[in-house]
Scaffold this motif. Structure first.
Motif, PDB file in Angstrom:
ATOM      1  N   LEU A   1      16.141   1.333  -2.668  1.00  0.00           N
ATOM      2  CA  LEU A   1      15.456   0.161  -2.133  1.00  0.00           C
ATOM      3  C   LEU A   1      14.179  -0.114  -2.930  1.00  0.00           C
ATOM      4  N   ILE A   2      13.449   0.928  -3.241  1.00  0.00           N
ATOM      5  CA  ILE A   2      12.200   0.786  -3.997  1.00  0.00           C
ATOM      6  C   ILE A   2      12.473   0.118  -5.342  1.00  0.00           C
ATOM      7  N   LYS A   3      13.514   0.562  -6.020  1.00  0.00           N
ATOM      8  CA  LYS A   3      13.864  -0.017  -7.319  1.00  0.00           C
ATOM      9  C   LYS A   3      14.405  -1.435  -7.181  1.00  0.00           C
ATOM     10  N   ARG A   4      15.313  -1.633  -6.231  1.00  0.00           N
ATOM     11  CA  ARG A   4      15.957  -2.934  -6.056  1.00  0.00           C
ATOM     12  C   ARG A   4      14.950  -4.018  -5.676  1.00  0.00           C
ATOM     13  N   LYS A   5      14.005  -3.677  -4.831  1.00  0.00           N
ATOM     14  CA  LYS A   5      13.018  -4.654  -4.353  1.00  0.00           C
ATOM     15  C   LYS A   5      11.758  -4.701  -5.216  1.00  0.00           C
ATOM     16  N   GLY A   6      11.652  -3.794  -6.182  1.00  0.00           N
ATOM     17  CA  GLY A   6      10.454  -3.773  -7.023  1.00  0.00           C
ATOM     18  C   GLY A   6       9.207  -3.375  -6.250  1.00  0.00           C
ATOM     19  N   VAL A   7       9.370  -2.428  -5.346  1.00  0.00           N
ATOM     20  CA  VAL A   7       8.272  -1.997  -4.482  1.00  0.00           C
ATOM     21  C   VAL A   7       7.200  -1.274  -5.301  1.00  0.00           C
ATOM     22  N   SER A   8       5.970  -1.716  -5.138  1.00  0.00           N
ATOM     23  CA  SER A   8       4.854  -1.044  -5.806  1.00  0.00           C
ATOM     24  C   SER A   8       3.832  -0.529  -4.804  1.00  0.00           C
ATOM     25  N   LYS A   9       3.959  -0.976  -3.543  1.00  0.00           N
ATOM     26  CA  LYS A   9       3.045  -0.555  -2.483  1.00  0.00           C
ATOM     27  C   LYS A   9       3.851  -0.024  -1.307  1.00  0.00           C
ATOM     28  N   ILE A  10       3.331   1.032  -0.709  1.00  0.00           N
ATOM     29  CA  ILE A  10       3.967   1.562   0.497  1.00  0.00           C
ATOM     30  C   ILE A  10       2.919   1.670   1.586  1.00  0.00           C
ATOM     31  N   LEU A  11       3.191   0.996   2.704  1.00  0.00           N
ATOM     32  CA  LEU A  11       2.362   1.131   3.888  1.00  0.00           C
ATOM     33  C   LEU A  11       2.805   2.414   4.571  1.00  0.00           C
ATOM     34  N   LEU A  12       1.960   3.418   4.538  1.00  0.00           N
ATOM     35  CA  LEU A  12       2.300   4.732   5.074  1.00  0.00           C
ATOM     36  C   LEU A  12       1.754   4.857   6.486  1.00  0.00           C
ATOM     37  N   LEU A  13       2.667   4.931   7.436  1.00  0.00           N
ATOM     38  CA  LEU A  13       2.293   5.112   8.833  1.00  0.00           C
ATOM     39  C   LEU A  13       2.317   6.610   9.104  1.00  0.00           C
ATOM     40  N   ALA A  14       1.173   7.210   8.936  1.00  0.00           N
ATOM     41  CA  ALA A  14       1.046   8.663   9.054  1.00  0.00           C
ATOM     42  C   ALA A  14      -0.427   8.999   9.236  1.00  0.00           C
ATOM     43  N   ASN A  15      -0.693  10.256   9.461  1.00  0.00           N
ATOM     44  CA  ASN A  15      -2.091  10.648   9.609  1.00  0.00           C
ATOM     45  C   ASN A  15      -2.778  10.755   8.240  1.00  0.00           C
ATOM     46  N   LYS A  16      -4.074  10.948   8.270  1.00  0.00           N
ATOM     47  CA  LYS A  16      -4.886  10.973   7.047  1.00  0.00           C
ATOM     48  C   LYS A  16      -4.467  12.105   6.126  1.00  0.00           C
ATOM     49  N   LYS A  17      -4.064  13.235   6.678  1.00  0.00           N
ATOM     50  CA  LYS A  17      -3.650  14.386   5.868  1.00  0.00           C
ATOM     51  C   LYS A  17      -2.427  14.033   5.009  1.00  0.00           C
ATOM     52  N   ILE A  18      -1.456  13.365   5.598  1.00  0.00           N
ATOM     53  CA  ILE A  18      -0.254  12.969   4.857  1.00  0.00           C
ATOM     54  C   ILE A  18      -0.601  11.898   3.830  1.00  0.00           C
ATOM     55  N   TYR A  19      -1.456  10.959   4.221  1.00  0.00           N
ATOM     56  CA  TYR A  19      -1.885   9.912   3.295  1.00  0.00           C
ATOM     57  C   TYR A  19      -2.569  10.529   2.066  1.00  0.00           C
ATOM     58  N   ASP A  20      -3.478  11.452   2.280  1.00  0.00           N
ATOM     59  CA  ASP A  20      -4.174  12.107   1.162  1.00  0.00           C
ATOM     60  C   ASP A  20      -3.192  12.833   0.244  1.00  0.00           C
ATOM     61  N   LEU A  21      -2.198  13.487   0.828  1.00  0.00           N
ATOM     62  CA  LEU A  21      -1.170  14.174   0.040  1.00  0.00           C
ATOM     63  C   LEU A  21      -0.378  13.165  -0.797  1.00  0.00           C
ATOM     64  N   ALA A  22      -0.007  12.048  -0.191  1.00  0.00           N
ATOM     65  CA  ALA A  22       0.771  11.022  -0.904  1.00  0.00           C
ATOM     66  C   ALA A  22      -0.012  10.467  -2.094  1.00  0.00           C
ATOM     67  N   VAL A  23      -1.273  10.159  -1.876  1.00  0.00           N
ATOM     68  CA  VAL A  23      -2.114   9.611  -2.951  1.00  0.00           C
ATOM     69  C   VAL A  23      -2.259  10.619  -4.086  1.00  0.00           C
ATOM     70  N   ARG A  24      -2.456  11.854  -3.736  1.00  0.00           N
ATOM     71  CA  ARG A  24      -2.652  12.919  -4.741  1.00  0.00           C
ATOM     72  C   ARG A  24      -1.363  13.215  -5.516  1.00  0.00           C
ATOM     73  N   GLU A  25      -0.249  13.318  -4.833  1.00  0.00           N
ATOM     74  CA  GLU A  25       0.990  13.773  -5.461  1.00  0.00           C
ATOM     75  C   GLU A  25       1.838  12.649  -6.070  1.00  0.00           C
ATOM     76  N   PHE A  26       1.652  11.428  -5.600  1.00  0.00           N
ATOM     77  CA  PHE A  26       2.458  10.308  -6.090  1.00  0.00           C
ATOM     78  C   PHE A  26       1.559   9.118  -6.436  1.00  0.00           C
ATOM     79  N   PRO A  27       0.731   9.275  -7.464  1.00  0.00           N
ATOM     80  CA  PRO A  27      -0.251   8.240  -7.804  1.00  0.00           C
ATOM     81  C   PRO A  27       0.356   6.955  -8.382  1.00  0.00           C
ATOM     82  N   ARG A  28       1.618   6.994  -8.789  1.00  0.00           N
ATOM     83  CA  ARG A  28       2.236   5.785  -9.353  1.00  0.00           C
ATOM     84  C   ARG A  28       2.468   4.722  -8.286  1.00  0.00           C
TER      85      ARG A  28
END
Length: 119
Positions: free
Chosen positions: A55-82
């Motif tokens: 889906l990410i590739k097909r739709k050309g997704v560049s942004k993800i609205l992450l519905l999660a707590n701050k700890k998960i958000y920080d992990l996502a930003v750190r580990e998947f900066p693209r």
């Protein structure tokens, strides 16, 4: 219910600021929900991303609205900066003069507005 259907200017301002800053659009955005459950790591986050990869590739997704707590958000930003991660911090609402239950409803309303912009 007056606090939800006739929100104060401060509430509308917070929601509006978050929506404007996120620059969400259905062409380049996806929504992902993750529940911590006491343990989240890079492998679990990677598995979520892998599951949505087509889906990410097909739709050309560049942004993800992450519905999660701050700890998960920080992990996502750190580990998947693209990916441009978007997160609505519940703490933004803590300065408002509402009860805890009212703040929860306002937070959920703000999240719903973000999801609608993204979906």
């Amino acid at each position: 219910y007056d606090f939800m259907f006739r929100p104060r200017h401060s509430v509308r301002s917070i929601v509006g600021d978050v929506l404007a800053a996120a620059k969400l659009g259905s062409k380049n955005c996806a929504v992902m929900h993750m529940y911590d459950g006491g343990y989240i790591n890079k492998a679990k986050l990677s598995a979520y991303l892998h599951a949505g990869e087509s889906l990410i590739k097909r739709k050309g997704v560049s942004k993800i609205l992450l519905l999660a707590n701050k700890k998960i958000y920080d992990l996502a930003v750190r580990e998947f900066p693209r990916i441009e991660w978007i997160h609505l911090d519940r703490a933004l609402f803590d300065t408002l003069e509402f009860s805890s239950a009212q703040l929860d409803v306002l937070y959920q309303e703000a999240v719903l507005n973000l999801v609608k912009k993204c979906g």
